[in-house]
Enzyme design. Structure first.
Site, PDB file in Angstrom:
ATOM      1  N   SER A 126       0.849  -1.189   0.000  1.00 25.37           N
ATOM      2  CA  SER A 126       0.000   0.000   0.000  1.00 25.37           C
ATOM      3  C   SER A 126       0.884   1.239   0.000  1.00 25.37           C
ATOM      4  O   SER A 126       1.891   1.290   0.716  1.00 25.37           O
ATOM      5  CB  SER A 126      -0.889  -0.007   1.252  1.00 25.37           C
ATOM      6  N   ASP A 141     -22.415   0.786   2.870  1.00 17.49           N
ATOM      7  CA  ASP A 141     -21.190   1.368   2.313  1.00 17.49           C
ATOM      8  C   ASP A 141     -20.747   0.632   1.053  1.00 17.49           C
ATOM      9  O   ASP A 141     -20.363   1.241   0.055  1.00 17.49           O
ATOM     10  CB  ASP A 141     -20.060   1.305   3.351  1.00 17.49           C
ATOM     11  N   GLU A 146     -15.436  -7.692   5.593  1.00 18.85           N
ATOM     12  CA  GLU A 146     -15.327  -6.743   6.708  1.00 18.85           C
ATOM     13  C   GLU A 146     -15.918  -7.331   7.989  1.00 18.85           C
ATOM     14  O   GLU A 146     -15.372  -7.162   9.072  1.00 18.85           O
ATOM     15  CB  GLU A 146     -16.028  -5.424   6.359  1.00 18.85           C
TER      16      GLU A 146
HETATM   17  C1  GLA Z   1     -21.292   2.353   9.028  1.00 22.71           C
HETATM   18  C2  GLA Z   1     -21.616   0.942   8.558  1.00 22.71           C
HETATM   19  C3  GLA Z   1     -22.846   0.932   7.646  1.00 22.71           C
HETATM   20  C4  GLA Z   1     -24.004   1.676   8.273  1.00 22.71           C
HETATM   21  C5  GLA Z   1     -23.560   3.043   8.789  1.00 22.71           C
HETATM   22  C6  GLA Z   1     -24.631   3.761   9.551  1.00 22.71           C
HETATM   23  O1  GLA Z   1     -20.874   3.143   7.954  1.00 22.71           O
HETATM   24  O2  GLA Z   1     -20.514   0.416   7.863  1.00 22.71           O
HETATM   25  O3  GLA Z   1     -23.189  -0.395   7.339  1.00 22.71           O
HETATM   26  O4  GLA Z   1     -24.603   0.914   9.289  1.00 22.71           O
HETATM   27  O5  GLA Z   1     -22.428   2.933   9.643  1.00 22.71           O
HETATM   28  O6  GLA Z   1     -25.656   4.127   8.705  1.00 22.71           O
END
Ligand code: GLA
Length: 379
Positions: A49, A155, A143
């Site tokens: 990285s 996300d 993850e």
């Molecule tokens: C983090 C988690 C998501 C979601 C948000 C809150 O980003 O990775 O999956 O739960 O928090 O909306």
């Protein structure tokens, strides 16, 4: 070596609704993680990285056994490889060269950008028929299981599915049940829908304010909120808080903390639908400002995941003329967003900076977020 990129995201509205089978409305950021990748045939995964001095080499067959020995940052790419293998896609070995430009720990999904950049590279190299839903789910599983961060699907979905100029409206429950990768998400009523989000046309900007106070979702607070939501759903006798029909039903919960957690999720789902209705109709996005602010109040009072710095950012931005503002992401640190007239961007950013310095916080980083494209191969 070919190169893939995957973006970070900022969520317009719909926070902590994803793991409750609810609704979300993110945009992808222009900031991406780049992943250069080349197939190896010796059964090794080698990761370097730009942001790290150490490099990591692990045999594909030892990814699980060596999980606790490898450096934390490398668990994201290694976890993706492990998940491909676990799902029966043979990986003969791979070189991965990473370069991330998404701020880390800022609530902008640097981790999903990383895992999705690696996942899309592996998909193209080793499993080209994998659907987009499975790709997203691979990144989530990496993850959850390899890194140990119990995130939902928000996300990774944003990082893969968002398109330029749009916010992504996603019904998480229907997405998991129906998505086969064939829909491009442009039809109304499908599990995901691209909602036009042309702030420029209305003289608006989305200002992101990174407080510089980082969070870490592999740690306690986020997981506790998930558990509380599950407990609230169980107490109400529904599969997920998504299924609670109204706030009146929430009022029936005996436990005060669970009542507040459920109130946030149920009201937040309604806020997503309200914002989507306004934007779908091509209405002035200024109308969503008060809904964003109401979302912040709910996260602060009912979900209790805001911080003093985030509250300061939101209050100061609003006092300086923002139409609405709220914290974004998992909470306990990270960033806020503010919906601002284009000619007020500097004034709002300066006001927040001054207030932060006067309050003893470190200088915040601010930037304007434009709805950008999702993960893709670039060369
Ligand atoms: C983090 C988690 C998501 C979601 C948000 C809150 O980003 O990775 O999956 O739960 O928090 O909306």
């Amino acid at each position: 070596m070919r190169t893939w990129v995957a973006p970070g995201r900022v969520n317009i509205i719909g926070e902590h609704t994803d793991y409750n089978d609810g609704f979300v409305l993110p945009i992808a950021l222009p900031q991406v993680v780049e992943c250069g990748a080349r197939v190896r045939t010796d059964g090794r995964v080698c990761v370097v990285s730009e942001q790290r001095d150490d490099s990591v080499t692990v045999e594909v067959g030892e990814l699980l056994a060596r999980r606790d020995e490898v450096p934390g940052w490398s668990r994201y790419p290694l976890g993706v490889v492990a998940e491909f293998v676990r799902r029966g896609h043979p990986v003969s070995g791979i070189d991965l060269e990473l370069d991330g430009a998404v701020p880390i720990g800022a609530g902008l999904s640097s981790s999903a950008a990383l895992s999705c950049a690696v996942a899309i590279a592996l998909r193209d190299l080793f499993a080209p028929s994998m659907s987009r839903f499975e790709l997203i789910d691979v990144a989530r599983a990496a993850e959850n299981d390899y890194v140990g961060a119990p995130t939902g699907l928000l996300d990774q979905s944003a990082s893969v599915l968002c398109t330029e100029g749009h916010a992504l409206f996603l019904d998480i429950r229907r997405f998991g049940e129906t998505e086969d990768g064939s829909s491009d998400g442009n039809e109304r009523g499908s599990a995901h829908e691209q909602i036009p989000f042309d702030l420029d046309a209305f003289g608006l900007r989305l200002l992101v304010i990174d407080t510089g106070q980082t969070h870490n979702h592999a740690e306690g607070g986020y997981a506790r909120r998930r558990a509380e939501c599950e407990a609230a759903a169980a107490a109400l006798g529904v599969p997920a808080l998504r299924d609670v029909p109204s706030l009146d039903v929430v009022d029936g919960l005996a436990d005060e903390v669970l009542r507040r957690r459920a109130r946030h999720v149920v009201s937040e789902n309604a806020r997503v639908l309200e914002v989507v209705e306004i934007l779908r109709g091509g209405g002035d996005p200024r109308a969503i400002g008060p809904i964003l602010t109401a979302g912040h109040v709910s996260l602060r009072e009912d979900f209790e995941i805001s911080t003093a710095a985030l509250d300061t950012a939101v209050a100061t931005a609003r006092a300086a003329g923002a139409h609405g503002a709220r914290m974004v992401g998992g909470g306990f640190g990270g960033s806020a967003l503010a919906l601002v007239d284009h000619d007020r961007v500097d004034a709002v950013a300066d006001a927040v900076r001054e207030k932060f310095l006067a309050s003893g916080y470190s200088e915040p980083r601010t930037f304007v977020a434009t709805p950008s494209a999702g993960a893709r191969m670039v060369i």
